[in-house]
Design an enzyme around this catalytic site. Structure first.
Site, PDB file in Angstrom:
ATOM      1  N   SER A 189       0.851  -1.190   0.000  1.00  0.00           N
ATOM      2  CA  SER A 189       0.000   0.000   0.000  1.00  0.00           C
ATOM      3  C   SER A 189       0.884   1.235   0.000  1.00  0.00           C
ATOM      4  O   SER A 189       2.078   1.167   0.303  1.00  0.00           O
ATOM      5  CB  SER A 189      -0.881   0.003   1.253  1.00  0.00           C
ATOM      6  OG  SER A 189      -1.536   1.242   1.430  1.00  0.00           O
ATOM      7  N   TYR A 202      -2.393  -0.320  10.571  1.00  0.00           N
ATOM      8  CA  TYR A 202      -2.372  -0.815   9.190  1.00  0.00           C
ATOM      9  C   TYR A 202      -1.063  -0.426   8.518  1.00  0.00           C
ATOM     10  O   TYR A 202      -0.421  -1.257   7.852  1.00  0.00           O
ATOM     11  CB  TYR A 202      -3.563  -0.215   8.444  1.00  0.00           C
ATOM     12  CG  TYR A 202      -3.655  -0.595   6.982  1.00  0.00           C
ATOM     13  CD1 TYR A 202      -3.976  -1.891   6.603  1.00  0.00           C
ATOM     14  CD2 TYR A 202      -3.453   0.357   5.990  1.00  0.00           C
ATOM     15  CE1 TYR A 202      -4.079  -2.237   5.258  1.00  0.00           C
ATOM     16  CE2 TYR A 202      -3.554   0.024   4.652  1.00  0.00           C
ATOM     17  CZ  TYR A 202      -3.873  -1.274   4.289  1.00  0.00           C
ATOM     18  OH  TYR A 202      -3.973  -1.606   2.957  1.00  0.00           O
ATOM     19  N   LYS A 206       1.933  -2.872   6.929  1.00  0.00           N
ATOM     20  CA  LYS A 206       2.389  -2.772   5.544  1.00  0.00           C
ATOM     21  C   LYS A 206       3.871  -2.399   5.473  1.00  0.00           C
ATOM     22  O   LYS A 206       4.593  -2.876   4.587  1.00  0.00           O
ATOM     23  CB  LYS A 206       1.539  -1.749   4.779  1.00  0.00           C
ATOM     24  CG  LYS A 206       0.087  -2.162   4.591  1.00  0.00           C
ATOM     25  CD  LYS A 206      -0.034  -3.441   3.770  1.00  0.00           C
ATOM     26  CE  LYS A 206      -1.477  -3.797   3.473  1.00  0.00           C
ATOM     27  NZ  LYS A 206      -1.614  -5.015   2.636  1.00  0.00           N
TER      28      LYS A 206
END
Length: 336
Positions: A189, A202, A206
């Protein structure tokens, strides 16, 4: 005469720069990716007939990956937690392609249940005899402030996005090492490269994936035909936000605006170009997100200044119960 020639050369150089600027403003991928799309191997040529295992295939990017791969003639393994949704995706794949039902394997899988990953890989090998490509797409996002969030949210994000992904990778990699070839593509991402407010857990997961796969690639120097690709999309139309964690693992956020995000079909198209051309890392995003990638790469101090301005407004919107990005991006829906 020399003056006229110099003038022409300067005009040509200026025109070239203007054209490149226009191209960049319209770009939705990094320069190496767009070059590969124009002049590199086509996904159809590279992936037709290959056994491709897609995790998170029941919705969003994973679902679209399944459809486009089916059209290319890839043999598919579709994994996610919800078997009924996987069966729905399989049926549509059959309708879109000339594949036979036995050429699409529905294999329910929970990334958190790491003790099941070895048997899942064995099932795929018994069915197809090989795994040519693993696309690690499964994962969950987050929309909450750290100070308001349970640590269980952070534990779950690491368990799913990071540990679950590398666990499955380990099981598949053993087979690829035996064959001395294969491809492992992981959907990272923009948050794998850049910090994003409301998604600290998150982003951490990542970032961990980026570090792991960049290191794994270097460890595989004895296996030049095992390719590791990190796919870094910006905002993409999907249901990742509505399925993300909020302050508690049992809570999900309000559905936010999707209209400013990149079309899923275009994102997947560029992902498949990346895999077909063995690109090590690709950035996939509409403007202005692509510009932010480059700014962070080449002018991090300026990037911090801009990011802090945007982040402040995002957090203010979130605390006020508004869509976090409503102040910056159009709510006009894109047509498909």
């Amino acid at each position: 005469m020399e003056l006229c020639l110099c003038t022409v050369l300067w005009c040509c150089a200026l025109l070239y720069l203007v054209l490149q600027l226009i191209r960049f403003l319209r770009a939705d991928g990094d320069l190496s990716l767009l070059w590969a799309e124009l002049f590199g191997s086509s996904p159809e040529k590279d992936l037709s007939g290959k056994v491709v295992w897609v995790t998170g295939a029941s919705s969003g990017i994973g679902e679209e990956l399944s459809y486009q791969l089916a059209k290319l003639g890839a043999l598919l393994v579709l994994s996610a937690r919800r078997e009924d949704e996987l069966q729905r995706v399989k049926q549509k794949c059959l309708e879109l392609s000339g594949l036979k039902t036995e050429e699409i394997l529905v294999l329910p899988l929970d990334l958190v249940k790491r003790d099941s990953h070895e048997s899942a890989a064995t099932t795929v090998l018994h069915h197809f005899g090989r795994i040519d490509v693993l696309i690690n797409n499964s994962g969950r996002s987050q929309r909450s402030l750290f100070v308001d969030s349970s640590l269980d949210v952070y534990d779950s994000l690491i368990q799913i996005n990071y540990l679950g992904t590398i666990s499955l990778t380990k099981c598949v990699l053993k087979h690829m090492i035996e064959r001395k070839k294969g491809k492992i593509a992981t959907v990272s991402s923009i948050t794998g490269l850049i910090g994003v407010p409301l998604s600290s857990g998150y982003a951490a997961s990542k970032h961990a994936l980026q570090g792991f796969f960049n290191s794994l690639r270097l460890e595989l120097y004895d296996y030049p035909d095992i390719m590791i690709t990190n796919l870094c999309p910006g905002p993409v139309m999907s249901n990742i936000v509505e399925n993300s964690f909020a302050e508690e693992v049992t809570k999900t956020p309000k559905i936010t605006d999707q209209s400013y995000k990149m079309l899923t079909a275009r994102c997947v198209q560029l992902m498949l170009v990346s895999i077909a051309n063995n690109l090590k890392e690709t950035w996939i995003a509409d403007q202005p997100f692509l510009f932010v990638y480059y700014l962070w790469q080449y002018a991090p101090t300026w990037a911090w200044w801009i990011t802090e301005k945007i982040a402040k407004k995002r957090v203010q919107n979130f605390k006020a119960g508004l869509d976090a990005d409503s102040a910056y991006f159009s709510t006009k829906a894109k047509s498909s």
